[in-house]
Design a protein around this motif. Structure first.
Motif, PDB file in Angstrom:
ATOM      1  N   MET A  47     -22.202  78.991  55.236  1.00 39.36           N
ATOM      2  CA  MET A  47     -20.499  77.712  54.826  1.00 39.36           C
ATOM      3  C   MET A  47     -21.463  76.578  55.782  1.00 39.36           C
ATOM      4  SD  MET A  47     -16.763  78.073  55.068  1.00 39.36           S
ATOM      5  CE  MET A  47     -16.830  78.424  56.921  1.00 39.36           C
ATOM      6  N   TRP A  48     -21.679  76.534  57.131  1.00 41.61           N
ATOM      7  CA  TRP A  48     -21.861  75.736  58.050  1.00 41.61           C
ATOM      8  C   TRP A  48     -22.772  74.749  58.310  1.00 41.61           C
ATOM      9  CZ3 TRP A  48     -16.975  75.321  60.083  1.00 41.61           C
ATOM     10  CH2 TRP A  48     -15.935  76.606  60.555  1.00 41.61           C
ATOM     11  N   GLN A  49     -23.546  75.301  57.065  1.00 42.62           N
ATOM     12  CA  GLN A  49     -24.444  74.370  56.650  1.00 42.62           C
ATOM     13  C   GLN A  49     -25.055  73.548  55.930  1.00 42.62           C
ATOM     14  OE1 GLN A  49     -27.926  77.305  56.695  1.00 42.62           O
ATOM     15  NE2 GLN A  49     -28.529  77.537  58.227  1.00 42.62           N
ATOM     16  N   ALA A  50     -23.821  74.151  54.660  1.00 47.74           N
ATOM     17  CA  ALA A  50     -23.313  73.714  53.651  1.00 47.74           C
ATOM     18  C   ALA A  50     -22.831  72.018  54.022  1.00 47.74           C
ATOM     19  CB  ALA A  50     -23.151  74.541  52.589  1.00 47.74           C
ATOM     20  N   LEU A  51     -21.599  72.128  54.933  1.00 52.63           N
ATOM     21  CA  LEU A  51     -21.078  71.558  55.455  1.00 52.63           C
ATOM     22  C   LEU A  51     -21.294  70.108  56.350  1.00 52.63           C
ATOM     23  CD1 LEU A  51     -17.799  73.596  55.796  1.00 52.63           C
ATOM     24  CD2 LEU A  51     -17.604  71.779  53.878  1.00 52.63           C
ATOM     25  N   GLN A  52     -22.264  70.524  57.500  1.00 56.59           N
ATOM     26  CA  GLN A  52     -22.655  69.739  57.933  1.00 56.59           C
ATOM     27  C   GLN A  52     -23.960  69.874  58.335  1.00 56.59           C
ATOM     28  OE1 GLN A  52     -22.251  72.726  61.877  1.00 56.59           O
ATOM     29  NE2 GLN A  52     -20.464  72.071  62.212  1.00 56.59           N
ATOM     30  N   GLY A  53     -24.408  70.212  56.947  1.00 57.72           N
ATOM     31  CA  GLY A  53     -26.241  69.577  56.738  1.00 57.72           C
ATOM     32  C   GLY A  53     -26.266  68.563  55.474  1.00 57.72           C
ATOM     33  N   TYR A  54     -24.916  68.641  55.072  1.00 57.55           N
ATOM     34  CA  TYR A  54     -25.195  66.887  53.579  1.00 57.55           C
ATOM     35  C   TYR A  54     -24.935  65.956  54.201  1.00 57.55           C
ATOM     36  CZ  TYR A  54     -24.718  65.542  49.067  1.00 57.55           C
ATOM     37  OH  TYR A  54     -25.402  64.572  48.260  1.00 57.55           O
ATOM     38  N   GLN A  55     -25.632  65.291  53.868  1.00 57.10           N
ATOM     39  CA  GLN A  55     -25.254  63.655  54.215  1.00 57.10           C
ATOM     40  C   GLN A  55     -24.478  63.221  53.494  1.00 57.10           C
ATOM     41  OE1 GLN A  55     -25.793  62.597  56.733  1.00 57.10           O
ATOM     42  NE2 GLN A  55     -26.962  60.745  56.954  1.00 57.10           N
ATOM     43  N   TRP A  56     -22.565  63.109  53.312  1.00 51.23           N
ATOM     44  CA  TRP A  56     -21.518  62.803  53.106  1.00 51.23           C
ATOM     45  C   TRP A  56     -21.548  61.212  53.154  1.00 51.23           C
ATOM     46  CZ3 TRP A  56     -19.647  66.686  49.919  1.00 51.23           C
ATOM     47  CH2 TRP A  56     -19.748  68.078  51.188  1.00 51.23           C
ATOM     48  N   SER A  57     -20.758  60.678  52.129  1.00 50.55           N
ATOM     49  CA  SER A  57     -20.571  59.692  51.483  1.00 50.55           C
ATOM     50  C   SER A  57     -19.387  59.267  52.811  1.00 50.55           C
ATOM     51  CB  SER A  57     -20.043  59.447  50.137  1.00 50.55           C
ATOM     52  OG  SER A  57     -18.856  59.784  50.324  1.00 50.55           O
ATOM     53  N   PRO A  58     -19.237  58.030  53.665  1.00 54.10           N
ATOM     54  CA  PRO A  58     -18.251  57.769  54.122  1.00 54.10           C
ATOM     55  C   PRO A  58     -16.575  58.170  53.548  1.00 54.10           C
ATOM     56  CG  PRO A  58     -20.604  56.349  53.945  1.00 54.10           C
ATOM     57  CD  PRO A  58     -20.309  57.245  52.914  1.00 54.10           C
ATOM     58  N   GLN A  59     -16.967  58.160  52.443  1.00 53.12           N
ATOM     59  CA  GLN A  59     -14.980  58.423  51.867  1.00 53.12           C
ATOM     60  C   GLN A  59     -14.909  59.746  51.647  1.00 53.12           C
ATOM     61  OE1 GLN A  59     -18.154  56.270  49.866  1.00 53.12           O
ATOM     62  NE2 GLN A  59     -17.132  54.441  50.208  1.00 53.12           N
ATOM     63  N   VAL A  60     -15.458  60.199  52.195  1.00 48.41           N
ATOM     64  CA  VAL A  60     -15.351  61.789  51.955  1.00 48.41           C
ATOM     65  C   VAL A  60     -15.581  62.287  53.070  1.00 48.41           C
ATOM     66  CG1 VAL A  60     -16.456  63.881  50.787  1.00 48.41           C
ATOM     67  CG2 VAL A  60     -16.374  62.470  49.388  1.00 48.41           C
ATOM     68  N   ARG A  61     -16.946  61.466  54.034  1.00 52.08           N
ATOM     69  CA  ARG A  61     -16.672  62.307  55.257  1.00 52.08           C
ATOM     70  C   ARG A  61     -15.685  62.793  56.377  1.00 52.08           C
ATOM     71  NH1 ARG A  61     -21.039  65.475  57.370  1.00 52.08           N
ATOM     72  NH2 ARG A  61     -19.957  65.278  59.188  1.00 52.08           N
ATOM     73  N   PRO A  62     -14.745  62.206  56.148  1.00 53.61           N
ATOM     74  CA  PRO A  62     -13.406  62.734  56.710  1.00 53.61           C
ATOM     75  C   PRO A  62     -12.465  63.570  56.553  1.00 53.61           C
ATOM     76  CG  PRO A  62     -13.242  60.158  56.406  1.00 53.61           C
ATOM     77  CD  PRO A  62     -14.119  60.423  55.636  1.00 53.61           C
ATOM     78  N   PHE A  63     -12.638  63.918  55.022  1.00 52.56           N
ATOM     79  CA  PHE A  63     -12.404  65.566  54.624  1.00 52.56           C
ATOM     80  C   PHE A  63     -12.854  66.438  54.790  1.00 52.56           C
ATOM     81  CE2 PHE A  63     -10.693  61.941  51.952  1.00 52.56           C
ATOM     82  CZ  PHE A  63      -9.354  62.076  51.291  1.00 52.56           C
ATOM     83  N   VAL A  64     -13.969  66.483  54.939  1.00 50.48           N
ATOM     84  CA  VAL A  64     -15.296  67.014  55.188  1.00 50.48           C
ATOM     85  C   VAL A  64     -14.882  67.811  56.697  1.00 50.48           C
ATOM     86  CG1 VAL A  64     -17.652  68.046  55.371  1.00 50.48           C
ATOM     87  CG2 VAL A  64     -16.829  66.376  53.406  1.00 50.48           C
ATOM     88  N   ASP A  65     -15.037  66.600  57.090  1.00 49.81           N
ATOM     89  CA  ASP A  65     -14.723  66.700  59.193  1.00 49.81           C
ATOM     90  C   ASP A  65     -13.394  67.991  59.000  1.00 49.81           C
ATOM     91  OD1 ASP A  65     -17.433  65.373  59.759  1.00 49.81           O
ATOM     92  OD2 ASP A  65     -15.622  63.508  60.845  1.00 49.81           O
ATOM     93  N   ALA A  66     -12.444  67.069  58.652  1.00 46.43           N
ATOM     94  CA  ALA A  66     -11.038  68.479  58.410  1.00 46.43           C
ATOM     95  C   ALA A  66     -10.943  69.398  58.009  1.00 46.43           C
ATOM     96  CB  ALA A  66      -9.856  67.356  57.834  1.00 46.43           C
ATOM     97  N   LEU A  67     -11.961  69.254  56.874  1.00 47.31           N
ATOM     98  CA  LEU A  67     -12.317  71.101  56.115  1.00 47.31           C
ATOM     99  C   LEU A  67     -13.008  72.187  57.577  1.00 47.31           C
ATOM    100  CD1 LEU A  67     -11.812  73.254  54.360  1.00 47.31           C
ATOM    101  CD2 LEU A  67     -14.327  71.962  53.038  1.00 47.31           C
ATOM    102  N   VAL A  68     -13.997  71.389  58.561  1.00 45.70           N
ATOM    103  CA  VAL A  68     -14.742  71.872  59.045  1.00 45.70           C
ATOM    104  C   VAL A  68     -13.869  72.417  60.232  1.00 45.70           C
ATOM    105  CG1 VAL A  68     -16.889  71.659  61.179  1.00 45.70           C
ATOM    106  CG2 VAL A  68     -16.710  70.957  59.094  1.00 45.70           C
ATOM    107  N   ALA A  69     -12.927  71.247  61.223  1.00 48.67           N
ATOM    108  CA  ALA A  69     -12.272  71.473  62.297  1.00 48.67           C
ATOM    109  C   ALA A  69     -10.734  72.918  61.547  1.00 48.67           C
ATOM    110  CB  ALA A  69     -11.006  70.772  61.999  1.00 48.67           C
ATOM    111  N   LYS A  70     -10.293  72.647  60.421  1.00 52.77           N
ATOM    112  CA  LYS A  70      -9.933  73.409  60.088  1.00 52.77           C
ATOM    113  C   LYS A  70     -10.171  75.122  60.116  1.00 52.77           C
ATOM    114  CE  LYS A  70      -5.820  75.219  57.941  1.00 52.77           C
ATOM    115  NZ  LYS A  70      -5.493  77.126  58.579  1.00 52.77           N
ATOM    116  N   LYS A  71     -11.192  74.818  59.269  1.00 53.81           N
ATOM    117  CA  LYS A  71     -11.631  76.314  58.905  1.00 53.81           C
ATOM    118  C   LYS A  71     -12.465  76.751  60.200  1.00 53.81           C
ATOM    119  CE  LYS A  71     -11.631  77.523  54.514  1.00 53.81           C
ATOM    120  NZ  LYS A  71     -10.520  78.231  54.717  1.00 53.81           N
ATOM    121  N   ARG A  72     -12.895  76.274  61.166  1.00 56.49           N
ATOM    122  CA  ARG A  72     -13.534  76.425  62.227  1.00 56.49           C
ATOM    123  C   ARG A  72     -12.363  77.542  62.898  1.00 56.49           C
ATOM    124  NH1 ARG A  72     -16.776  72.277  64.310  1.00 56.49           N
ATOM    125  NH2 ARG A  72     -18.310  73.902  63.569  1.00 56.49           N
TER     126      ARG A  72
END
Length: 104
Positions: A1-26
């Motif tokens: 899961m971590w590799q998928a969330l952190q390894g992909y080059q997310w677009s600037p519009q989606v990146r804040p949501f992915v960062d929030a998801l990573v923080a919540k899951k962690r």
């Protein structure tokens, strides 16, 4: 899961949501580890939290985990609370013995 969330080059519009998801899951994983383990190696914690070993201390120490310098293992906050509870129980048992002695 971590590799998928952190390894992909997310677009600037989606990146804040992915960062929030990573923080919540962690945060959720840290809570589960605190409840499920009494001791945990830095390598295992890093793997389960999606971090490098060197970053583990920055996340777990504010949560109350303590590192045993001899073994390098982390004692989780739940383990430390259980130790305090046992000490309180031991003090209560000793107090009860004193009371029985004084009453006899």
């Amino acid at each position: 899961m971590w590799q998928a969330l952190q390894g992909y080059q997310w677009s600037p519009q989606v990146r804040p949501f992915v960062d929030a998801l990573v923080a919540k899951k962690r945060s959720d994983m840290l809570q589960l580890l605190s409840e499920g383990y009494s001791m945990l190696s830095a390598a295992k914690a890093a793997s389960l939290l999606g971090l490098a070993e060197g970053e583990v201390a920055h996340l777990v120490e504010p949560a109350g985990w303590k590192q045993d310098m001899e073994s390098g293992m982390y004692h989780t906050a739940a383990q430390q609370a259980a130790d305090v509870d046992l000490e309180g129980y031991e003090n209560l048992r000793q107090l009860a013995q004193y009371m029985v002695h004084l009453e006899s």
